[in-house]
Design a protein around this motif. Sequence first.
Motif, PDB file in Angstrom:
ATOM      1  N   GLY A   1       0.785  -1.222   0.000  1.00 47.60           N
ATOM      2  CA  GLY A   1       0.000   0.000   0.000  1.00 47.60           C
ATOM      3  C   GLY A   1       0.818   1.273   0.000  1.00 47.60           C
ATOM      4  N   VAL A   2       2.100   1.195   0.249  1.00 46.46           N
ATOM      5  CA  VAL A   2       2.965   2.377   0.261  1.00 46.46           C
ATOM      6  C   VAL A   2       3.624   2.506  -1.108  1.00 46.46           C
ATOM      7  CG1 VAL A   2       4.947   3.494   1.314  1.00 46.46           C
ATOM      8  CG2 VAL A   2       3.365   2.171   2.720  1.00 46.46           C
ATOM      9  N   MET A   3       3.464   3.676  -1.719  1.00 48.51           N
ATOM     10  CA  MET A   3       4.026   3.926  -3.046  1.00 48.51           C
ATOM     11  C   MET A   3       4.983   5.108  -2.980  1.00 48.51           C
ATOM     12  SD  MET A   3       2.750   1.653  -5.050  1.00 48.51           S
ATOM     13  CE  MET A   3       3.068   2.366  -6.669  1.00 48.51           C
ATOM     14  N   PRO A   4       6.198   4.962  -3.485  1.00 49.45           N
ATOM     15  CA  PRO A   4       7.128   6.103  -3.490  1.00 49.45           C
ATOM     16  C   PRO A   4       6.673   7.175  -4.480  1.00 49.45           C
ATOM     17  CG  PRO A   4       8.083   4.259  -4.672  1.00 49.45           C
ATOM     18  CD  PRO A   4       6.804   3.749  -4.075  1.00 49.45           C
ATOM     19  N   GLY A   5       6.839   8.415  -4.083  1.00 45.52           N
ATOM     20  CA  GLY A   5       6.486   9.541  -4.951  1.00 45.52           C
ATOM     21  C   GLY A   5       7.696  10.400  -5.254  1.00 45.52           C
ATOM     22  N   ARG A   6       7.494  11.690  -5.264  1.00 48.02           N
ATOM     23  CA  ARG A   6       8.610  12.595  -5.564  1.00 48.02           C
ATOM     24  C   ARG A   6       9.536  12.716  -4.353  1.00 48.02           C
ATOM     25  NH1 ARG A   6       3.981  15.704  -5.050  1.00 48.02           N
ATOM     26  NH2 ARG A   6       3.977  17.237  -3.341  1.00 48.02           N
ATOM     27  N   SER A   7      10.617  13.434  -4.558  1.00 49.43           N
ATOM     28  CA  SER A   7      11.604  13.619  -3.494  1.00 49.43           C
ATOM     29  C   SER A   7      11.553  15.044  -2.970  1.00 49.43           C
ATOM     30  CB  SER A   7      13.014  13.303  -4.003  1.00 49.43           C
ATOM     31  OG  SER A   7      13.099  11.953  -4.421  1.00 49.43           O
TER      32      SER A   7
ATOM     33  N   LEU B   1       9.252  10.846  -0.702  1.00 51.51           N
ATOM     34  CA  LEU B   1       7.914  11.020  -0.134  1.00 51.51           C
ATOM     35  C   LEU B   1       7.027   9.877  -0.614  1.00 51.51           C
ATOM     36  CD1 LEU B   1       7.542  14.867  -0.702  1.00 51.51           C
ATOM     37  CD2 LEU B   1       8.503  13.679   1.270  1.00 51.51           C
ATOM     38  N   PHE B   2       5.987   9.574   0.163  1.00 47.50           N
ATOM     39  CA  PHE B   2       5.198   8.380  -0.117  1.00 47.50           C
ATOM     40  C   PHE B   2       3.713   8.699  -0.213  1.00 47.50           C
ATOM     41  CE2 PHE B   2       8.911   7.076   2.402  1.00 47.50           C
ATOM     42  CZ  PHE B   2       9.478   6.139   1.556  1.00 47.50           C
ATOM     43  N   ASP B   3       3.027   7.865  -0.981  1.00 44.89           N
ATOM     44  CA  ASP B   3       1.571   7.782  -0.934  1.00 44.89           C
ATOM     45  C   ASP B   3       1.230   6.695   0.072  1.00 44.89           C
ATOM     46  OD1 ASP B   3       1.016   9.743  -2.858  1.00 44.89           O
ATOM     47  OD2 ASP B   3       1.408   8.324  -4.488  1.00 44.89           O
ATOM     48  N   ALA B   4       0.500   7.071   1.145  1.00 46.99           N
ATOM     49  CA  ALA B   4       0.235   6.142   2.235  1.00 46.99           C
ATOM     50  C   ALA B   4      -1.136   5.507   2.090  1.00 46.99           C
ATOM     51  CB  ALA B   4       0.336   6.878   3.570  1.00 46.99           C
ATOM     52  N   PRO B   5      -1.276   4.277   2.573  1.00 50.53           N
ATOM     53  CA  PRO B   5      -2.589   3.640   2.547  1.00 50.53           C
ATOM     54  C   PRO B   5      -3.550   4.312   3.529  1.00 50.53           C
ATOM     55  CG  PRO B   5      -1.026   2.286   3.742  1.00 50.53           C
ATOM     56  CD  PRO B   5      -0.242   3.405   3.134  1.00 50.53           C
ATOM     57  N   ALA B   6      -4.817   4.045   3.376  1.00 49.37           N
ATOM     58  CA  ALA B   6      -5.832   4.650   4.238  1.00 49.37           C
ATOM     59  C   ALA B   6      -5.604   4.240   5.687  1.00 49.37           C
ATOM     60  CB  ALA B   6      -7.227   4.216   3.782  1.00 49.37           C
ATOM     61  N   GLY B   7      -5.752   5.215   6.575  1.00 52.97           N
ATOM     62  CA  GLY B   7      -5.590   4.963   7.993  1.00 52.97           C
ATOM     63  C   GLY B   7      -4.167   4.997   8.489  1.00 52.97           C
ATOM     64  N   ALA B   8      -3.203   5.193   7.619  1.00 49.66           N
ATOM     65  CA  ALA B   8      -1.798   5.212   8.036  1.00 49.66           C
ATOM     66  C   ALA B   8      -1.444   6.572   8.637  1.00 49.66           C
ATOM     67  CB  ALA B   8      -0.885   4.921   6.850  1.00 49.66           C
ATOM     68  N   ALA B   9      -0.504   6.568   9.575  1.00 49.75           N
ATOM     69  CA  ALA B   9       0.027   7.815  10.125  1.00 49.75           C
ATOM     70  C   ALA B   9       0.953   8.448   9.097  1.00 49.75           C
ATOM     71  CB  ALA B   9       0.776   7.534  11.423  1.00 49.75           C
ATOM     72  N   ARG B  10       0.739   9.726   8.846  1.00 53.10           N
ATOM     73  CA  ARG B  10       1.512  10.449   7.830  1.00 53.10           C
ATOM     74  C   ARG B  10       2.288  11.554   8.540  1.00 53.10           C
ATOM     75  NH1 ARG B  10      -1.158  13.169   4.573  1.00 53.10           N
ATOM     76  NH2 ARG B  10      -0.390  12.580   2.496  1.00 53.10           N
TER      77      ARG B  10
END
Length: 380
Positions: free
Chosen positions: A129-135, A162-171
């Motif tokens: 569920g974690v996807m890497p994004g930009r830096s 930076l990451f795209d986090a799954p639902a309910g995850a602490a960001r």
Amino acid sequence: MSGSTSTSPTARGVWRGGRGILLVALIVILGAVAGVLLSGGSGGGRPLDPADASPSGGKGLAQLLRAHGVRVVRVTSVEEAQAANPGNSTLLLTDTSFLGEEEARLLTAMSADRLVVGAQSHLGILAPGVMPGRSARTRSREPGCALPAATRAGSAYLGGVLFDAPAGAARCYLADGMPSLVGYTDEGRTVTVVGDGQFMTNLRLAEDGNAALAMNLAGARPTLIWLTAPETVPGATGGKGLYDLVPPGVKWAVAQLALAVVLLALWQGRRLGPVVTERLPVVVRAAETVEGRARLYRARRARDRAAAALRAGFVDRITPRLGLPSAAGPDTKVGAIAERTGQAAAYVGAALYGPPPADEAGLIALAAYLDMLERQVRES
């Protein structure tokens, strides 16, 4: 008295003509080699290795964890990680580039929380569920979330991926609205992903709340299994040499500079022509040179230097006549002169190796005594 000179360019002239280009070429080559040597290995060690004490290593964090009762186990393979897992542990992953997909799945099957540092390979398996994004630039950031490990630590040196986090995850530790730390629960195990591990290194550990955040994340369980890359990856054909580590661009630059130096040498270097003999404009007699130096010594009252010159000249002329080697010691020379001249060895030694004369009369007496000794040796 005549001398000779050459109308062809000398080596110094050739060097002066092209020394600017040669100097620039040398600086570029040395800079390129130094850059390669200094840039290899992020500070000269193994990044985030619990056994590495270099600025990029993780030995400081490992020592802190052990001091607080956490059992830190360094492993370099999936098999070692599975064997070291007591069932209540945290698996720290700082380098997964040497793992295959099946090995990554074996790690997720372990009954251990996972702490993943950076956008590692197989991130979709290790942190579903974690996807890497930009830096984003790594700097001191505030937590900005409710995750206890982050709120207790406060500001930390984070950023990077930076990451795209799954639902309910602490960001946490946001940059441009995206988190550089993500924490959530997957199948009963806590999974934490951070975008940059510099806050855990020996260099940054003492800054901000870096040590607290690193210990809160890595020391949440009694045992920490720290997976690092092995010294030699299985299947590798051999270690890389220094030449293999040089970037291709540097190799081309050095080749071009070498070609430029060769062309410059061919352009500037011309064949030396025949020697042209010509009469020197001024003839300086040897006696005038001696008298000029003597006047300088007298003007400066340099009796010590004048005496040293007299003694050195005397020894140079007398030593071959005595049949002694030039490396003979002072006692040998004094003894040989005393034997040939009949003079007392004490007087000869004082004349050759005693203190400098105190006045001009003493200097004249020394010169006369040395002249007498030389005449007696020559006549004996």
